[in-house]
Design a protein around this motif. Sequence first.
Motif, PDB file in Angstrom:
ATOM      1  N   GLU A  21     -20.274 -37.193   3.597  1.00 21.84           N
ATOM      2  CA  GLU A  21     -20.128 -36.915   5.024  1.00 21.84           C
ATOM      3  C   GLU A  21     -20.496 -38.115   5.889  1.00 21.84           C
ATOM      4  O   GLU A  21     -20.123 -38.179   7.061  1.00 21.84           O
ATOM      5  N   GLY A  22     -21.198 -39.089   5.307  1.00 22.06           N
ATOM      6  CA  GLY A  22     -21.576 -40.268   6.065  1.00 22.06           C
ATOM      7  C   GLY A  22     -20.401 -41.167   6.389  1.00 22.06           C
ATOM      8  O   GLY A  22     -20.202 -41.572   7.541  1.00 22.06           O
ATOM      9  N   ASN A  23     -19.578 -41.473   5.355  1.00 25.59           N
ATOM     10  CA  ASN A  23     -18.437 -42.358   5.598  1.00 25.59           C
ATOM     11  C   ASN A  23     -17.087 -41.665   5.483  1.00 25.59           C
ATOM     12  O   ASN A  23     -16.052 -42.287   5.698  1.00 25.59           O
ATOM     13  N   GLY A  24     -17.088 -40.378   5.137  1.00 21.71           N
ATOM     14  CA  GLY A  24     -15.860 -39.597   5.111  1.00 21.71           C
ATOM     15  C   GLY A  24     -15.006 -39.758   3.868  1.00 21.71           C
ATOM     16  O   GLY A  24     -13.924 -39.162   3.783  1.00 21.71           O
ATOM     17  N   GLU A  25     -15.476 -40.504   2.858  1.00 23.58           N
ATOM     18  CA  GLU A  25     -14.705 -40.648   1.633  1.00 23.58           C
ATOM     19  C   GLU A  25     -14.735 -39.343   0.846  1.00 23.58           C
ATOM     20  O   GLU A  25     -15.779 -38.691   0.745  1.00 23.58           O
ATOM     21  N   ALA A  26     -13.587 -38.988   0.253  1.00 21.31           N
ATOM     22  CA  ALA A  26     -13.473 -37.699  -0.431  1.00 21.31           C
ATOM     23  C   ALA A  26     -12.656 -37.831  -1.707  1.00 21.31           C
ATOM     24  O   ALA A  26     -11.850 -38.761  -1.872  1.00 21.31           O
ATOM     25  N   ALA A  27     -12.882 -36.880  -2.608  1.00 21.81           N
ATOM     26  CA  ALA A  27     -12.100 -36.768  -3.831  1.00 21.81           C
ATOM     27  C   ALA A  27     -11.787 -35.300  -4.070  1.00 21.81           C
ATOM     28  O   ALA A  27     -12.579 -34.417  -3.731  1.00 21.81           O
ATOM     29  N   LEU A  28     -10.641 -35.050  -4.646  1.00 26.37           N
ATOM     30  CA  LEU A  28     -10.277 -33.726  -5.141  1.00 26.37           C
ATOM     31  C   LEU A  28     -10.236 -33.790  -6.657  1.00 26.37           C
ATOM     32  O   LEU A  28      -9.600 -34.694  -7.225  1.00 26.37           O
ATOM     33  N   ILE A  29     -10.886 -32.834  -7.301  1.00 28.48           N
ATOM     34  CA  ILE A  29     -10.878 -32.758  -8.759  1.00 28.48           C
ATOM     35  C   ILE A  29     -10.025 -31.570  -9.169  1.00 28.48           C
ATOM     36  O   ILE A  29     -10.236 -30.449  -8.708  1.00 28.48           O
ATOM     37  N   ASP A  30      -9.048 -31.838 -10.024  1.00 33.15           N
ATOM     38  CA  ASP A  30      -8.093 -30.846 -10.535  1.00 33.15           C
ATOM     39  C   ASP A  30      -7.289 -30.174  -9.417  1.00 33.15           C
ATOM     40  O   ASP A  30      -7.251 -28.936  -9.300  1.00 33.15           O
ATOM     41  N   PRO A  31      -6.601 -30.961  -8.589  1.00 29.32           N
ATOM     42  CA  PRO A  31      -5.746 -30.360  -7.561  1.00 29.32           C
ATOM     43  C   PRO A  31      -4.518 -29.695  -8.179  1.00 29.32           C
ATOM     44  O   PRO A  31      -4.012 -30.124  -9.214  1.00 29.32           O
ATOM     45  N   VAL A  32      -4.057 -28.646  -7.520  1.00 32.86           N
ATOM     46  CA  VAL A  32      -2.899 -27.866  -7.973  1.00 32.86           C
ATOM     47  C   VAL A  32      -1.729 -28.134  -7.020  1.00 32.86           C
ATOM     48  O   VAL A  32      -1.888 -28.072  -5.794  1.00 32.86           O
ATOM     49  N   LEU A  33      -0.566 -28.427  -7.570  1.00 31.69           N
ATOM     50  CA  LEU A  33       0.589 -28.784  -6.749  1.00 31.69           C
ATOM     51  C   LEU A  33       0.892 -27.722  -5.695  1.00 31.69           C
ATOM     52  O   LEU A  33       1.161 -28.038  -4.535  1.00 31.69           O
ATOM     53  N   ALA A  34       0.816 -26.454  -6.089  1.00 29.62           N
ATOM     54  CA  ALA A  34       1.158 -25.372  -5.163  1.00 29.62           C
ATOM     55  C   ALA A  34       0.178 -25.250  -4.004  1.00 29.62           C
ATOM     56  O   ALA A  34       0.481 -24.570  -3.009  1.00 29.62           O
ATOM     57  N   ARG A  35      -0.988 -25.888  -4.105  1.00 25.73           N
ATOM     58  CA  ARG A  35      -2.013 -25.785  -3.058  1.00 25.73           C
ATOM     59  C   ARG A  35      -2.247 -27.108  -2.328  1.00 25.73           C
ATOM     60  O   ARG A  35      -3.234 -27.242  -1.594  1.00 25.73           O
ATOM     61  N   VAL A  36      -1.333 -28.053  -2.470  1.00 21.87           N
ATOM     62  CA  VAL A  36      -1.513 -29.365  -1.839  1.00 21.87           C
ATOM     63  C   VAL A  36      -1.576 -29.244  -0.320  1.00 21.87           C
ATOM     64  O   VAL A  36      -2.415 -29.891   0.330  1.00 21.87           O
ATOM     65  N   ASP A  37      -0.720 -28.437   0.274  1.00 22.67           N
ATOM     66  CA  ASP A  37      -0.736 -28.302   1.738  1.00 22.67           C
ATOM     67  C   ASP A  37      -2.069 -27.743   2.226  1.00 22.67           C
ATOM     68  O   ASP A  37      -2.616 -28.216   3.229  1.00 22.67           O
ATOM     69  N   ARG A  38      -2.595 -26.747   1.537  1.00 21.81           N
ATOM     70  CA  ARG A  38      -3.902 -26.194   1.901  1.00 21.81           C
ATOM     71  C   ARG A  38      -4.991 -27.250   1.815  1.00 21.81           C
ATOM     72  O   ARG A  38      -5.800 -27.419   2.736  1.00 21.81           O
ATOM     73  N   LEU A  48     -11.905 -36.180   6.871  1.00 19.21           N
ATOM     74  CA  LEU A  48     -12.171 -36.947   5.668  1.00 19.21           C
ATOM     75  C   LEU A  48     -10.975 -37.814   5.293  1.00 19.21           C
ATOM     76  O   LEU A  48      -9.856 -37.576   5.746  1.00 19.21           O
ATOM     77  N   THR A  49     -11.221 -38.798   4.432  1.00 15.80           N
ATOM     78  CA  THR A  49     -10.176 -39.643   3.869  1.00 15.80           C
ATOM     79  C   THR A  49     -10.151 -39.435   2.367  1.00 15.80           C
ATOM     80  O   THR A  49     -11.159 -39.694   1.687  1.00 15.80           O
ATOM     81  N   LEU A  50      -9.029 -38.971   1.846  1.00 18.48           N
ATOM     82  CA  LEU A  50      -8.938 -38.724   0.407  1.00 18.48           C
ATOM     83  C   LEU A  50      -8.754 -40.046  -0.322  1.00 18.48           C
ATOM     84  O   LEU A  50      -7.743 -40.725  -0.154  1.00 18.48           O
ATOM     85  N   GLU A  51      -9.748 -40.394  -1.137  1.00 15.16           N
ATOM     86  CA  GLU A  51      -9.703 -41.637  -1.902  1.00 15.16           C
ATOM     87  C   GLU A  51      -9.165 -41.419  -3.314  1.00 15.16           C
ATOM     88  O   GLU A  51      -8.477 -42.294  -3.858  1.00 15.16           O
ATOM     89  N   TYR A  52      -9.478 -40.263  -3.914  1.00 20.84           N
ATOM     90  CA  TYR A  52      -9.131 -40.031  -5.306  1.00 20.84           C
ATOM     91  C   TYR A  52      -8.656 -38.597  -5.544  1.00 20.84           C
ATOM     92  O   TYR A  52      -9.196 -37.656  -4.953  1.00 20.84           O
ATOM     93  N   ALA A  53      -7.676 -38.448  -6.430  1.00 19.11           N
ATOM     94  CA  ALA A  53      -7.310 -37.158  -7.022  1.00 19.11           C
ATOM     95  C   ALA A  53      -7.591 -37.294  -8.513  1.00 19.11           C
ATOM     96  O   ALA A  53      -6.937 -38.089  -9.210  1.00 19.11           O
ATOM     97  N   ILE A  54      -8.577 -36.557  -9.000  1.00 18.34           N
ATOM     98  CA  ILE A  54      -9.141 -36.766 -10.329  1.00 18.34           C
ATOM     99  C   ILE A  54      -8.814 -35.580 -11.230  1.00 18.34           C
ATOM    100  O   ILE A  54      -8.949 -34.424 -10.822  1.00 18.34           O
ATOM    101  N   GLU A  55      -8.422 -35.875 -12.457  1.00 26.44           N
ATOM    102  CA  GLU A  55      -8.143 -34.820 -13.435  1.00 26.44           C
ATOM    103  C   GLU A  55      -9.248 -34.759 -14.482  1.00 26.44           C
ATOM    104  O   GLU A  55      -9.749 -35.799 -14.927  1.00 26.44           O
ATOM    105  N   THR A  56      -9.618 -33.533 -14.876  1.00 25.82           N
ATOM    106  CA  THR A  56     -10.485 -33.390 -16.040  1.00 25.82           C
ATOM    107  C   THR A  56      -9.702 -33.594 -17.329  1.00 25.82           C
ATOM    108  O   THR A  56     -10.252 -34.050 -18.333  1.00 25.82           O
TER     109      THR A  56
END
Length: 232
Positions: A21-38, A48-56
């Motif tokens: 929350e300090g600099n607004g950098e963000a990551a999503l872990i295991d994003p789902v294509l059908a929920r990208v808009d959400r 926030l600024t999305l820096e990474y989309a990370i897969e397990t």
Amino acid sequence: MLFRQLFDPETSTYTYLVADEGNGEAALIDPVLARVDRDRRLIEELGLTLEYAIETHLHADHVTGGGKLRELTGCQTVIPEKAPATCADRVLQDGEVLQIGEIPVRAIATWGHTDSHMAYLVNRDRVLTGDSLLIRGCGRTDFQSGDAGTLYDSISQRLFALPDETLVYPGHDYRGYTVSTIGEEKRFNPRLARRDRSDFIELMANLNLPHPQRIAEALPANAQCGCLSETP
């Protein structure tokens, strides 16, 4: 730290938003294509600024939103070492730490569900276990080069070595659970508590589960970071 657990009811998949929350950098872990808009709308609302989309791991039950998020936001796509994909911007090795602002995300190799699976220890107090350790369960091992003995070793030697108070956030849940702890899973997980390695292997060999409904679509798409092939 901002931490959100997001759910896709169609595939019972959890996606996790982690942000500084300090600099607004963000990551999503295991994003789902059908929920990208959400997910993108939430990130924008929170400033926030999305820096990474990370897969397990490369999923067999849903198509990842990583590639689409990269197209929309310019984020980097991140996959575990040995994952059978060439589309990602970055590959994480076991023990490597990815920084989300000031928040450390440490990769922990947890092979067995697949042969290229990572859990992620976030902020040293919670672990995103993907499809390795579930709440009162674990991932299956009967395809994608899965191996029950390897999964037992990964959970018992690597995840169960974390402090008991470490929060457990899985990649899926089918019974309404949202979070557990390492200590709880040691005591109460019916697939693991009071079972030795041979008992676990025998149990996993006799689950007789149907294959995921979308496996034929998901595996080739996820090898391309979620890019779906168009029919000629």
